[in-house]
Design a protein around this motif. Structure first.
Motif, PDB file in Angstrom:
ATOM      1  N   GLU A   1      -7.974 -10.869  -3.933  1.00 25.10           N
ATOM      2  CA  GLU A   1      -6.550 -10.550  -4.077  1.00 25.10           C
ATOM      3  C   GLU A   1      -6.050  -9.600  -2.985  1.00 25.10           C
ATOM      4  O   GLU A   1      -4.868  -9.264  -2.942  1.00 25.10           O
TER       5      GLU A   1
ATOM      6  N   ASP B   1      -5.082  -4.112  -6.742  1.00 22.30           N
ATOM      7  CA  ASP B   1      -3.675  -4.240  -6.344  1.00 22.30           C
ATOM      8  C   ASP B   1      -3.452  -3.781  -4.906  1.00 22.30           C
ATOM      9  O   ASP B   1      -2.313  -3.659  -4.460  1.00 22.30           O
TER      10      ASP B   1
ATOM     11  N   HIS C   1      -2.839  -3.104  -1.006  1.00 23.66           N
ATOM     12  CA  HIS C   1      -2.158  -3.749   0.105  1.00 23.66           C
ATOM     13  C   HIS C   1      -1.910  -2.720   1.196  1.00 23.66           C
ATOM     14  O   HIS C   1      -2.132  -1.525   1.009  1.00 23.66           O
TER      15      HIS C   1
ATOM     16  N   LYS D   1       2.482  -8.804  -3.105  1.00 20.48           N
ATOM     17  CA  LYS D   1       1.907  -9.910  -2.343  1.00 20.48           C
ATOM     18  C   LYS D   1       2.882 -10.377  -1.256  1.00 20.48           C
ATOM     19  O   LYS D   1       2.519 -11.166  -0.401  1.00 20.48           O
TER      20      LYS D   1
ATOM     21  N   LYS E   1       1.793  -9.450  -7.230  1.00 21.16           N
ATOM     22  CA  LYS E   1       0.627 -10.176  -7.717  1.00 21.16           C
ATOM     23  C   LYS E   1       0.723 -10.343  -9.236  1.00 21.16           C
ATOM     24  O   LYS E   1       1.495  -9.648  -9.899  1.00 21.16           O
TER      25      LYS E   1
END
Length: 482
Positions: free
Chosen positions: A99, A125, A127, A403, A442
């Protein structure tokens, strides 16, 4: 069609926020203009991974040179100020690898090579961010990294659980909507005309530290405001499936009031001020430049630590002011309040020694520690209880995680699609722009699956009336008091 590459795409590949970005864009668009974007990305990844191999390449040399570290100062750290990264980084555990984008991975690899790094972990999660990736956890030895904490110091969640019939949210929707609008202000520059009273504003540091003294007036006028971006205030339905001793709320359905925001301009100014000092004291290679640290043995490190904790207290006070207003209007005291920071640094024990644990967009999840992990404006959030898992440095995700970048979301999501999604979930949205649409995030259920070893779910929050800043809000207006 000629090749066009954006700075955001380069950062997503793992390229540092530095002069290498415009150089890479120019080289690729000039010499590889007939390549597909996928082919260009493969080339860029190869250069990023092994810049030495391209140091003499006919066309890629300029990119490689910008990625290679400068020779360290012969005078060493503290005189020349230049610091080299370790050749081998510390091991860090990754939760939900599939992910996580490559940009976040590269940032975490850079952080793992810091000389002060002790342990690390990457949440599902995660990023790309500045300094540490969002969703990054890093333990250091006697050192604090301002951008390891983040710009919004003390950004946090706060949930009040009320013993109110959930049918009221539908039957008295206008009442709850009005109360949301009056409880807080949204917008990055939003200020109240009349300041709230709270003991945090009497903290002696506001009068002893010149930086904080200059920020005191604005901070007071922003006390109880909520900012912009992904910050929100919302009413929803709380479901407690079984009575849990730690949560101490009987199984049942309740009305919940949930807020997400941080320390406003106060935290941002503290972060920027001390990051600048840290960068001056320790000049790191470009890929790690935003990870410059301050030792807690230094005056500046001590100052930052004190200011960071004050910003955390201020962020907490902002939430408490908002929740007190709501409780007063509802005529009820909350049965339970659950809250947690997720942009902060703590002194904790790891491997039998004290370390500084940075959680940049990560929730504390020590043994039986309660926290809140939100989804999106339509996806559920979860009340969780930490399992105290050392592999994650007692941490869990702070949400679903993006995302899509904000720019991508604005370009790819339509107002009609957002409207249909809100209707499908029976959510009333006040404000809120396409950059915060559920599609930009996400799947929270997948994220939660990746951290079953880190937390137990003890409650679920389903949003119903959501208030956010939104693109239409004038973010520099001076608002009147609610």
């Amino acid at each position: 069609m000629k090749l066009k590459i954006s700075a955001k795409e380069l950062r997503a590949l793992g390229y540092p926020e530095s002069p290498v970005i415009p150089v890479a864009m120019n080289v690729m668009e000039k010499h590889f203009k007939h390549h597909t974007k996928e082919e260009a990305f493969d080339i860029l990844k190869a250069v990023l991974q092994s810049p030495k191999e391209y140091a003499t390449h006919e066309t890629l040399q300029p990119i490689a040179e910008k990625l290679l570290p400068k020779a360290p100062s012969p005078f060493g750290e503290g005189v020349g100020g230049e610091v080299s990264l370790n050749k081998e980084g510390i091991h860090f555990n990754i939760f939900g690898r599939d992910e996580i984008e490559e940009g976040a991975m590269h940032q975490m690899y850079a952080a793992s090579k810091l000389p002060v790094a002790v342990a690390g972990a990457l949440m599902p999660d995660a990023h790309h961010g500045y300094g540490l990736p969002i969703g990054g956890v890093l333990a250091t030895e006697n050192a604090v990294i301002p951008y390891g904490v983040g710009v919004d110091i003390g950004c946090r969640m706060c949930l009040s659980i009320f013993d109110i019939d959930v049918k009221d949210l539908t039957q008295r929707e206008a009442f709850f909507t009005r109360e949301l609008g009056e409880a807080t202000l949204f917008g990055s520059g939003a200020q109240f005309q009349r300041a709230e009273e709270h003991e945090v504003m009497d903290n002696k540091l506001f009068y002893e530290m010149p930086l904080l003294k200059n920020l005191h007036g604005r901070a007071w006028k922003q006390l109880g405001s909520s900012g912009s971006g992904n910050h929100f205030a919302e009413f929803g339905i709380i479901e407690v499936p079984a009575t849990d001793a730690t949560l101490n709320v009987s199984a049942g359905m309740y009305v919940g009031f949930l807020t997400h925001s941080g320390s406003r301009a106060l935290g941002a100014n503290i972060a920027q001020h001390y990051t600048k000092i840290a960068k001056q004291k320790r000049r790191l290679p470009q890929e790690a430049a935003n990870l410059a640290w301050l030792s807690l043995d230094e005056a500046e490190g001590t100052e930052y630590w004190l200011a960071m904790n004050l910003a955390g207290d201020y962020a907490s006070a902002c939430h408490h002011v908002i929740h007190a207003k709501i409780a007063k209007q509802l005529g009820r005291k909350p049965m339970k309040m659950v809250e947690n920071h997720h942009n902060f640094a703590w002194k904790e024990m790891y491997d039998n020694k004290e370390v500084i644990v940075h959680r940049k967009g990560a929730t504390p999840a020590g043994k039986n520690v309660l926290g809140i992990i939100p989804g999106s404006m339509t996806a559920p959030g979860f009340i969780v209880k930490g399992k105290g898992e050392e592999a994650s440095i007692n941490s869990a995700s702070h949400g679903a995680g993006r995302k899509m970048s904000r720019t991508q979301a604005m370009a790819n999501i339509t107002h009609n699609a957002l409207k249909e999604e809100l209707a499908r979930h029976n959510v009333k949205l006040l404000g809120g722009g396409l950059d915060e649409a559920p599609f930009a995030y996400k799947d929270i259920e997948v994220v939660m699956q990746h951290q079953k070893a880190l937390v137990d779910v003890v409650g679920k929050f389903t949003p119903k009336i959501v208030k956010m800043c939104g693109a239409e809000t004038n973010r520099t207006r001076k608002n009147s008091e609610p």
